[in-house]
Each structure stands twice: as structure tokens, then as C-alpha cells.
Design an enzyme around this catalytic site. Structure first.
Site, PDB file in Angstrom:
ATOM      1  N   LYS A  52       0.842  -1.201   0.000  1.00 51.38           N
ATOM      2  CA  LYS A  52       0.000   0.000   0.000  1.00 51.38           C
ATOM      3  C   LYS A  52       0.878   1.252   0.000  1.00 51.38           C
ATOM      4  O   LYS A  52       0.634   2.202  -0.764  1.00 51.38           O
ATOM      5  CB  LYS A  52      -0.928   0.000   1.228  1.00 51.38           C
ATOM      6  CG  LYS A  52      -2.057  -1.015   1.117  1.00 51.38           C
ATOM      7  CD  LYS A  52      -2.818  -1.212   2.433  1.00 51.38           C
ATOM      8  CE  LYS A  52      -3.830  -2.348   2.252  1.00 51.38           C
ATOM      9  NZ  LYS A  52      -4.509  -2.740   3.490  1.00 51.38           N
ATOM     10  N   GLN A  96      -4.644  -1.666   9.728  1.00 50.84           N
ATOM     11  CA  GLN A  96      -4.600  -2.982   9.084  1.00 50.84           C
ATOM     12  C   GLN A  96      -5.164  -4.060   9.998  1.00 50.84           C
ATOM     13  O   GLN A  96      -4.832  -4.130  11.184  1.00 50.84           O
ATOM     14  CB  GLN A  96      -3.138  -3.295   8.705  1.00 50.84           C
ATOM     15  CG  GLN A  96      -2.945  -4.560   7.907  1.00 50.84           C
ATOM     16  CD  GLN A  96      -3.521  -4.481   6.495  1.00 50.84           C
ATOM     17  OE1 GLN A  96      -3.722  -3.398   5.942  1.00 50.84           O
ATOM     18  NE2 GLN A  96      -3.782  -5.623   5.915  1.00 50.84           N
ATOM     19  N   ASP A 119     -11.106   2.947   4.108  1.00 48.33           N
ATOM     20  CA  ASP A 119     -11.510   1.533   4.005  1.00 48.33           C
ATOM     21  C   ASP A 119     -13.027   1.420   3.778  1.00 48.33           C
ATOM     22  O   ASP A 119     -13.511   0.367   3.360  1.00 48.33           O
ATOM     23  CB  ASP A 119     -11.201   0.805   5.326  1.00 48.33           C
ATOM     24  CG  ASP A 119      -9.944  -0.041   5.268  1.00 48.33           C
ATOM     25  OD1 ASP A 119      -9.611  -0.524   4.176  1.00 48.33           O
ATOM     26  OD2 ASP A 119      -9.329  -0.243   6.332  1.00 48.33           O
TER      27      ASP A 119
HETATM   28  N1  GUN Z   1      -6.712  -6.700   6.059  1.00 48.90           N
HETATM   29  C1  GUN Z   1      -6.912  -7.376   4.889  1.00 48.90           C
HETATM   30  N2  GUN Z   1      -7.560  -6.588   3.999  1.00 48.90           N
HETATM   31  C2  GUN Z   1      -7.776  -5.407   4.618  1.00 48.90           C
HETATM   32  C3  GUN Z   1      -8.382  -4.183   4.203  1.00 48.90           C
HETATM   33  O1  GUN Z   1      -8.901  -4.025   3.091  1.00 48.90           O
HETATM   34  N3  GUN Z   1      -8.383  -3.184   5.112  1.00 48.90           N
HETATM   35  C4  GUN Z   1      -7.855  -3.327   6.352  1.00 48.90           C
HETATM   36  N4  GUN Z   1      -7.911  -2.283   7.186  1.00 48.90           N
HETATM   37  N5  GUN Z   1      -7.287  -4.432   6.773  1.00 48.90           N
HETATM   38  C5  GUN Z   1      -7.241  -5.463   5.902  1.00 48.90           C
END
Ligand code: GUN
Length: 299
Positions: A52, A96, A119
Site C-alpha cells: 500500500k 490494518q 476503508d
Molecule cells: N486486512 C486485509 N484486507 C484489509 C483491508 O482491506 N483493510 C484493512 N484495514 N485491513 C485489511
């Protein structure tokens, strides 16, 4: 049969975003910023977060990763989020998942300002999405990415039967809600299947558009798919593979080799839905920046 190339489409989207970020830099002398919080040492999460951050930098956005120790208290995490809520240079905040057991996911979700919740997990964003106020919310990145795949492949959806397999808060529920709405790339009749569904094959066989996000490798076999259906596979399952150095390979929820013989279009794993999720996270962060700066939403 069309292979829906998420890698290529996400790369196209990133180029478009990069041009807009550049325009922001020139016009308002500022760029969007995403801050990702990662708690603990989960290896898969570390890889995701690194990707990311790298993608942010590639398109000229600011990216900050805050690494917090596994033992950190919930109060301390909430305090860090509050600081980010109040920092005007931060346009997107993402914590995350998964979180350590002693930290309540709901409390964390609620602590993030809905205006920075890129998100799309905060109930305010979920609620606005369900109401169809898509200009007043952030969409959950994976369903949003799937809408882009459908729209960029000009897949006709109006009046079609969309069957969503899986009812998670991150994918299944928002996906089903979006497919139901009266948008260009939706306007479907929607059925949702899940672990307690009886006669799942009977339902999936009715799908013109089949979206699978249940986390079970190769669950969807050829006999469960109507000839000519569009199949979107959100699965990311590790299956043992002695021929690989790592000892495993990535498999979707769909038996790709056989289903691709009957589908009219299908997403591969990897290289289908996966790369779209990060692209839409970047798009949400840019959107947050545009809203904060009262810029025309040209995206
Ligand atoms: N863990 C796996 N996919 C995601 C996501 O799209 N957002 C977040 N915050 N954690 C994740």
C-alpha cells in the site's frame, strides 16, 4: 472467453490517479496523504502494508506507516487515531486487520473519522452506501474495485441476476448492496449465498454475474456455473503445492481451469480482483483530499 485483467486495469487507474495528484500539486500545492497503522508482526499484514505504501509513493501521494507493538493498549491506539483525525495533512487512515485479540475492532472502526475512513468500514460510510448516497461516503475497496472491473469491461448488468457468495462486512454485504442499486454498473436482481445456504449450486447456476468471496479454495466448480456467466473471484487461499519453492500457491474460490471453459468472462487469481483493492484505496484517499480541499470531484 475474456480474462478480466485486474493487474492491467489497476495500473490504468493508478496512471489516471497519478495525473490528478500531479494536478493537485500544481493547483493547490498539496498532495493527498494516507497513513496506515499496523499493530504487531503478522507477516501477511506487513506485506500488504508495504504494498500500500509503495503504491502511494508511485503515484506521488504521501504515505506514512505507523508500526505499533503487539502489546500496545487499546487506549493508546485510539489516541493515535485521534491525532491523525486532527492532522490536516492526513486524508486517509487505515488500521490494518487482523488486530491483536485485546483490541476491539469495532472500537477502532468507530474511532476513525468517517471523513478519513478510506476503508469504508465506518457505519456512517456503510449507511450512506446502503442509502445510495455514493457521493457522501467511501466505498469498501474490494467491492468498489469489482464495480470498476465490470464497468471497464462494459459488462451489461441491468436486470441481470447477480449471485454473491459470502456475506462478510468487507466484501459480501457491501457488494450485494451495490449490485442492487440503480447505478450504471449495477441495477441487478441480487441473491446472497452463505455457509448456511441450502442447494447452493442451484442458486449459483442461475447467476448471470457470479461474485465469490467465501474463502474456500475451488469451492465453485464448473457444474455450478451457467454457461456464459461472468465470474468474479475474490478468493485468496493458500493451497499446498510441493512443486513451488514456498511450498504453496495462491488459489481462488473458483476452480479456474474448468470454470473458465464455460464462463464468458472471469477474473484470475492472482491478477484479478486483488490488485484492484489497492487502486481503489488510493482513489478513496484522493477523493478524501478533494473533498477536504473543496475541489471539483472530477474522478
Ligand atoms: N486486512 C486485509 N484486507 C484489509 C483491508 O482491506 N483493510 C484493512 N484495514 N485491513 C485489511
Amino acid at each position: 472467453m475474456t480474462i478480466i485483467d485486474g493487474k492491467q486495469i489497476s495500473s490504468d487507474i493508478k496512471k489516471e490517479l497519478q495525473a490528478t495528484v500531479e494536478a493537485c500539486r500544481e493547483n493547490v500545492n498539496a498532495v493527498p496523504g494516507l497513513t496506515v497503522i499496523i499493530i504487531g508482526e503478522d507477516h501477511a499484514s506487513q506485506v500488504y502494508v508495504r504494498n500500500k505504501a509503495k503504491s502511494c509513493r508511485e503515484i506521488g501521494m504521501n504515505s506514512t506507516v505507523i508500526e505499533l507493538p503487539e502489546e500496545i493498549s487499546q487506549a493508546e491506539v485510539l489516541a493515535r487515531i485521534e491525532e491523525l483525525n486532527n492532522n490536516p495533512e492526513v486524508h486517509g487512515i487505515l488500521v490494518q486487520q487482523p488486530l491483536p485479540k485485546h483490541i476491539d475492532e469495532y472500537a477502532v472502526t468507530m474511532a476513525i473519522s468517517p471523513f478519513k475512513d478510506v476503508d469504508g468500514f465506518h457505519p456512517e460510510n456503510v449507511g450512506q452506501m446502503v442509502l445510495g448516497h455514493l457521493d457522501r461516503c467511501f466505498l469498501s475497496c474490494t467491492p468498489y474495485g469489482i464495480l470498476e472491473l465490470l464497468s471497464r469491461h462494459a459488462i451489461e448488468t441491468k436486470g441481470k441476476h447477480c449471485v454473491v457468495v459470502g456475506r462478510s462486512n468487507i466484501v459480501g454485504k457491501p457488494m450485494a448492496n451495490l449490485m442492487l442499486q440503480k447505478l450504471k454498473e449495477t441495477n441487478c436482481t441480487v441473491t446472497v449465498c452463505h455457509s448456511a445456504t441450502r442447494n447452493m449450486p442451484e442458486l449459483t447456476r442461475q447467476a448471470d454475474i457470479l461474485i465469490v468471496a467465501i474463502g474456500q479454495a475451488n469451492l465453485i466448480t464448473k457444474d455450478m456455473v451457467k454457461p456464459g456467466a461472468v465470474v468474479i473471484d475474490v478468493g485468496m487461499n493458500r493451497v499446498e503445492d510441493a512443486s513451488r519453492k514456498s511450498g504453496y500457491r495462491l488459489a481462488g474460490d473458483v476452480d479456474y481451469d474448468n470454470v473458465s471453459q464455460t464462463a464468458s468472462a472471469i477474473t484470475p487469481v492472482p491478477g484479478g480482483v486483488g490488485p484492484m483493492t489497492i487502486a481503489m484505496l488510493l482513489k478513496n484517499t484522493l477523493q478524501s483530499f478533494m473533498r477536504a480541499h473543496n475541489l471539483q470531484d472530477t474522478l
